[in-house]
Motif scaffolding. Sequence first.
Motif, PDB file in Angstrom:
ATOM      1  N   GLU A 152       0.464  -0.668   0.083  1.00  8.21           N
ATOM      2  CA  GLU A 152      -0.255  -0.194   0.240  1.00  8.21           C
ATOM      3  C   GLU A 152       1.055   1.510  -0.295  1.00  8.21           C
ATOM      4  N   LEU A 153       1.769   1.236   0.468  1.00  7.40           N
ATOM      5  CA  LEU A 153       2.813   2.348   1.148  1.00  7.40           C
ATOM      6  C   LEU A 153       3.658   2.624  -0.235  1.00  7.40           C
ATOM      7  N   HIS A 154       4.363   1.528  -0.802  1.00  5.33           N
ATOM      8  CA  HIS A 154       5.181   1.303  -1.518  1.00  5.33           C
ATOM      9  C   HIS A 154       5.464   2.662  -2.941  1.00  5.33           C
ATOM     10  N   ALA A 155       5.063   3.081  -3.213  1.00  3.77           N
ATOM     11  CA  ALA A 155       4.795   4.366  -3.873  1.00  3.77           C
ATOM     12  C   ALA A 155       5.082   5.417  -2.680  1.00  3.77           C
ATOM     13  N   PRO A 156       4.769   6.148  -2.374  1.00  7.07           N
ATOM     14  CA  PRO A 156       5.015   7.249  -1.607  1.00  7.07           C
ATOM     15  C   PRO A 156       5.827   7.330  -0.782  1.00  7.07           C
ATOM     16  N   VAL A 157       6.618   6.213  -0.328  1.00  6.95           N
ATOM     17  CA  VAL A 157       7.829   5.199   0.705  1.00  6.95           C
ATOM     18  C   VAL A 157       8.979   5.412  -0.665  1.00  6.95           C
ATOM     19  N   SER A 158       8.837   5.064  -1.757  1.00  2.00           N
ATOM     20  CA  SER A 158       9.809   4.618  -3.376  1.00  2.00           C
ATOM     21  C   SER A 158      10.093   6.793  -3.064  1.00  2.00           C
ATOM     22  N   GLU A 159       9.188   7.523  -3.180  1.00  2.00           N
ATOM     23  CA  GLU A 159       8.572   8.925  -3.701  1.00  2.00           C
ATOM     24  C   GLU A 159      10.166   9.427  -2.857  1.00  2.00           C
ATOM     25  N   ALA A 160       9.756   9.183  -1.405  1.00  2.00           N
ATOM     26  CA  ALA A 160      10.943  10.161  -0.535  1.00  2.00           C
ATOM     27  C   ALA A 160      11.979   8.961  -0.340  1.00  2.00           C
ATOM     28  N   LEU A 161      12.179   7.983  -0.800  1.00  6.82           N
ATOM     29  CA  LEU A 161      13.880   7.312  -0.658  1.00  6.82           C
ATOM     30  C   LEU A 161      14.169   8.508  -1.932  1.00  6.82           C
ATOM     31  N   ALA A 162      13.593   8.332  -3.002  1.00 10.40           N
ATOM     32  CA  ALA A 162      14.122   8.526  -3.962  1.00 10.40           C
ATOM     33  C   ALA A 162      14.267  10.369  -4.224  1.00 10.40           C
ATOM     34  N   ALA A 163      13.623  10.719  -3.238  1.00 16.53           N
ATOM     35  CA  ALA A 163      14.058  12.653  -2.915  1.00 16.53           C
ATOM     36  C   ALA A 163      15.159  12.794  -1.418  1.00 16.53           C
ATOM     37  N   SER A 164      15.531  11.662  -0.479  1.00 11.39           N
ATOM     38  CA  SER A 164      16.350  11.798  -0.662  1.00 11.39           C
ATOM     39  C   SER A 164      17.632  11.412  -1.009  1.00 11.39           C
ATOM     40  N   ARG A 165      17.711  10.297  -2.178  1.00  5.69           N
ATOM     41  CA  ARG A 165      18.688  10.458  -2.968  1.00  5.69           C
ATOM     42  C   ARG A 165      18.905  11.459  -3.614  1.00  5.69           C
ATOM     43  N   GLN A 166      17.975  12.203  -4.020  1.00  6.28           N
ATOM     44  CA  GLN A 166      18.010  13.688  -5.072  1.00  6.28           C
ATOM     45  C   GLN A 166      18.963  14.455  -3.585  1.00  6.28           C
ATOM     46  N   VAL A 167      18.363  14.376  -2.896  1.00  4.98           N
ATOM     47  CA  VAL A 167      19.454  15.556  -1.974  1.00  4.98           C
ATOM     48  C   VAL A 167      20.994  15.016  -1.960  1.00  4.98           C
ATOM     49  N   ALA A 168      21.208  13.606  -1.547  1.00  5.73           N
ATOM     50  CA  ALA A 168      22.662  13.285  -1.409  1.00  5.73           C
ATOM     51  C   ALA A 168      23.062  13.876  -2.774  1.00  5.73           C
ATOM     52  N   SER A 169      22.601  13.170  -4.274  1.00  2.86           N
ATOM     53  CA  SER A 169      23.466  13.757  -5.121  1.00  2.86           C
ATOM     54  C   SER A 169      23.608  14.926  -5.270  1.00  2.86           C
ATOM     55  N   ALA A 170      22.523  15.939  -5.094  1.00  2.00           N
ATOM     56  CA  ALA A 170      22.979  17.236  -4.719  1.00  2.00           C
ATOM     57  C   ALA A 170      23.668  18.415  -4.170  1.00  2.00           C
ATOM     58  N   ALA A 171      24.117  17.064  -2.816  1.00  7.30           N
ATOM     59  CA  ALA A 171      25.449  17.498  -2.285  1.00  7.30           C
ATOM     60  C   ALA A 171      26.701  17.355  -2.623  1.00  7.30           C
ATOM     61  N   ALA A 172      26.700  15.412  -3.499  1.00 11.95           N
ATOM     62  CA  ALA A 172      27.547  15.472  -4.332  1.00 11.95           C
ATOM     63  C   ALA A 172      27.793  15.999  -5.003  1.00 11.95           C
ATOM     64  N   ARG A 173      27.003  16.444  -5.533  1.00 14.57           N
ATOM     65  CA  ARG A 173      27.256  17.787  -6.850  1.00 14.57           C
ATOM     66  C   ARG A 173      28.360  18.864  -6.476  1.00 14.57           C
ATOM     67  N   ALA A 174      27.481  19.303  -5.608  1.00 14.55           N
ATOM     68  CA  ALA A 174      28.636  20.778  -5.214  1.00 14.55           C
ATOM     69  C   ALA A 174      29.272  20.155  -3.868  1.00 14.55           C
ATOM     70  N   ALA A 175      29.770  19.254  -3.943  1.00 15.63           N
ATOM     71  CA  ALA A 175      31.311  18.946  -2.985  1.00 15.63           C
ATOM     72  C   ALA A 175      32.114  18.798  -3.874  1.00 15.63           C
ATOM     73  N   GLY A 176      31.386  18.445  -5.619  1.00 15.43           N
ATOM     74  CA  GLY A 176      32.766  18.376  -6.450  1.00 15.43           C
ATOM     75  C   GLY A 176      32.659  17.272  -7.194  1.00 15.43           C
ATOM     76  N   ALA A 177      31.681  16.186  -7.043  1.00 11.29           N
ATOM     77  CA  ALA A 177      31.572  14.816  -7.582  1.00 11.29           C
ATOM     78  C   ALA A 177      31.527  14.915  -8.809  1.00 11.29           C
ATOM     79  N   PRO A 178      32.259  14.503  -9.451  1.00  7.24           N
ATOM     80  CA  PRO A 178      31.777  14.008 -11.113  1.00  7.24           C
ATOM     81  C   PRO A 178      30.750  13.553 -11.964  1.00  7.24           C
ATOM     82  N   ASP A 179      30.367  12.503 -10.759  1.00 10.76           N
ATOM     83  CA  ASP A 179      29.147  11.790 -10.871  1.00 10.76           C
ATOM     84  C   ASP A 179      28.393  11.219  -9.956  1.00 10.76           C
ATOM     85  N   PRO A 180      27.253  12.512  -9.391  1.00 13.09           N
ATOM     86  CA  PRO A 180      27.694  12.699  -7.983  1.00 13.09           C
ATOM     87  C   PRO A 180      26.012  10.962  -8.139  1.00 13.09           C
TER      88      PRO A 180
END
Length: 208
Positions: free
Chosen positions: A124-152
């Motif tokens: 029942e909650l697979h979709a919203p939880v999956s979206e929340a987890l994807a958003a957390s990975r989006q934050v991590a990717s943005a942080a890595a990019r801001a720190a200079g990672a070539p493949d965040p």
Amino acid sequence: MTTPKRHHRERGKARRDALLRATVEVAAEQGTAGITHRAVTEKAGVPLATVSYFFDSITQLVEEALREFTAAEKSRLIELADTLGAEQRSPDEIATVFAAKSAPDRFEALAMFEAYLHAARGPELHAPVSEALAASRQVASAAARAAGAPDPDAMAPALAALAHGFVMHQLAVPGEVAPDALRTGLRALFLGYLLDAGHVELALSLRA
């Protein structure tokens, strides 16, 4: 002048919203197993029959409450990702900001992990939880990019999972995790990823 019909709709929406908030609070305090008609209505300050008026079952109430909560968490994380994506800082600075802001407070973290567990036991909650987890990975990717990672995007899942793991340990035994441990771990993982991908000079320059 407010019509009686409009007033009735507004009062109904207020009661429904109160039930949803109370359900999340009970989930954070007692787990989903502690969510009952009485526990929720007492927390919300509404009559016992209110749950049955708005929801077909307590299960439907739980799922709707956790769904709305995970949607709000997704919005918070996307806003954080946008903020980090607009910055350019050193790995140390980004790790500090990411560690401080990516994790929700204790109440929100408990509710979020309850949503994860609920999703693990049923679809029942697979979709919203999956979206929340994807958003957390989006934050991590943005942080890595801001720190200079070539493949965040490549390191984002590990960075997000590390942050979640530290939060869970801190929830289980408050004070068990050193205040600076997450920042140190994120920084080490970031630089280790660069070295493993062959970006030795970049890792050394960022380390310096």
